[in-house]
Design an enzyme around this catalytic site. Sequence first.
Site, PDB file in Angstrom:
ATOM      1  N   TYR A   1     -29.100  10.448   2.927  1.00 40.21           N
ATOM      2  CA  TYR A   1     -29.381  10.671   4.095  1.00 40.21           C
ATOM      3  C   TYR A   1     -31.019  11.312   4.122  1.00 40.21           C
ATOM      4  CZ  TYR A   1     -29.721  13.375   8.693  1.00 40.21           C
ATOM      5  OH  TYR A   1     -30.268  13.754   9.982  1.00 40.21           O
TER       6      TYR A   1
ATOM      7  N   TYR B   1     -37.160  21.556   1.554  1.00 41.77           N
ATOM      8  CA  TYR B   1     -37.966  22.636   1.337  1.00 41.77           C
ATOM      9  C   TYR B   1     -38.606  22.452  -0.215  1.00 41.77           C
ATOM     10  CZ  TYR B   1     -39.892  27.359   0.945  1.00 41.77           C
ATOM     11  OH  TYR B   1     -40.726  28.172   0.743  1.00 41.77           O
TER      12      TYR B   1
ATOM     13  N   THR C   1     -26.171  18.441  10.081  1.00 35.85           N
ATOM     14  CA  THR C   1     -27.238  19.486  10.787  1.00 35.85           C
ATOM     15  C   THR C   1     -26.956  19.681  12.167  1.00 35.85           C
ATOM     16  OG1 THR C   1     -28.768  18.654   9.219  1.00 35.85           O
ATOM     17  CG2 THR C   1     -29.704  20.081  10.885  1.00 35.85           C
TER      18      THR C   1
ATOM     19  N   ARG D   1     -36.973  16.813   8.789  1.00 39.16           N
ATOM     20  CA  ARG D   1     -36.492  18.042   8.319  1.00 39.16           C
ATOM     21  C   ARG D   1     -36.522  18.182   6.903  1.00 39.16           C
ATOM     22  NH1 ARG D   1     -32.975  20.509  12.199  1.00 39.16           N
ATOM     23  NH2 ARG D   1     -32.113  19.035  13.782  1.00 39.16           N
TER      24      ARG D   1
ATOM     25  N   LYS E   1     -28.180   6.567   5.440  1.00 42.92           N
ATOM     26  CA  LYS E   1     -28.310   7.052   6.728  1.00 42.92           C
ATOM     27  C   LYS E   1     -29.938   7.352   6.881  1.00 42.92           C
ATOM     28  CE  LYS E   1     -28.128  10.806  10.351  1.00 42.92           C
ATOM     29  NZ  LYS E   1     -27.523  12.027  10.735  1.00 42.92           N
TER      30      LYS E   1
ATOM     31  N   ILE F   1     -25.193   6.769  13.204  1.00 42.53           N
ATOM     32  CA  ILE F   1     -24.637   8.368  13.147  1.00 42.53           C
ATOM     33  C   ILE F   1     -25.560   8.931  14.340  1.00 42.53           C
ATOM     34  CG2 ILE F   1     -24.273  10.391  11.818  1.00 42.53           C
ATOM     35  CD1 ILE F   1     -23.882   8.832   9.358  1.00 42.53           C
TER      36      ILE F   1
END
Length: 292
Positions: A135, A109, A46, A140, A164, A206
């Site tokens: 992840y 979403y 991202t 987000r 992650k 990360i």
Amino acid sequence: MEQLKGTGVALVTPFKKDESIDWNALEKVIDHVISGGVDYVVSLGTTGETPTLSSEEKLDVMKFTFEKVNKRVPVVVGIGDYNTRDVVKRLETCPLDEAAAILSVAPYYSKPSQEGLFQHYKAVAAASPKPVILYNVPGRTGRNMTAQTTLRLAKEVENIVAMKEASGDMIQCMQIIKDKPKDFLVVSGDDALAFPQIATGMDGLISVAANYFAKDVADLVRAALASDNAKARELHYKLQESFDLMFEENNPAGVKAFMAEGGLIENVFRLPVVPVSAGLQSRIAAFNKNYK
């Protein structure tokens, strides 16, 4: 997966003033982070503004990163979406021979149930020619992947090798670390929390900040993994204000502001991301000027 312990960096995508990809700047960033001591790089995360890159551009960025890294460190490739079929298709068609692993963000979403998250990742892992890193970034995606779902995937799906974790929930992180399989890696996705999270048993970070502060972030993670808490603490507090500034308004707007101040890239974005406000930019410039 020992090669994915330590510091990874989620690479930015530099743009020229006309918003085309700045390949010279991307090469400069790659060299900067590797010379700074990061253990691997992540392409097409991202932080690389991938939602604004075309399919052709994503492929070009991935190939360019492989070429310029030139096996100096492992390369992890970000391939994730809210459309499971699309992720599977990309995994089956992308030239991933040089990738060490795939980093795949939880579907965003759609806000699937925990069972939906499990089935999505099960399909992704079955299609992937490379090991898969989960992840979780609910800030987000709009949906948190629970510790129970993460552990179920870690224990039941062979090709899923790491996580992650960017929920910011320390209790959830510790639940995963406590009950995970021995060879399953858990890495932080939060620069500001990496030190305490590694102290509880995480395997690295990360990082966004390592795009610019590569050496200090890599040294912080290395010290924390070695249980050199005095050195890790010193670097954590040295960097703390930069983390606050970097994420105050937007990522990657914050890190690109730092990098532009340092002459690594142009401070250019594709909408809907815009540069940080003038006030924040001046505070970043002041921090940069005094940073040693």
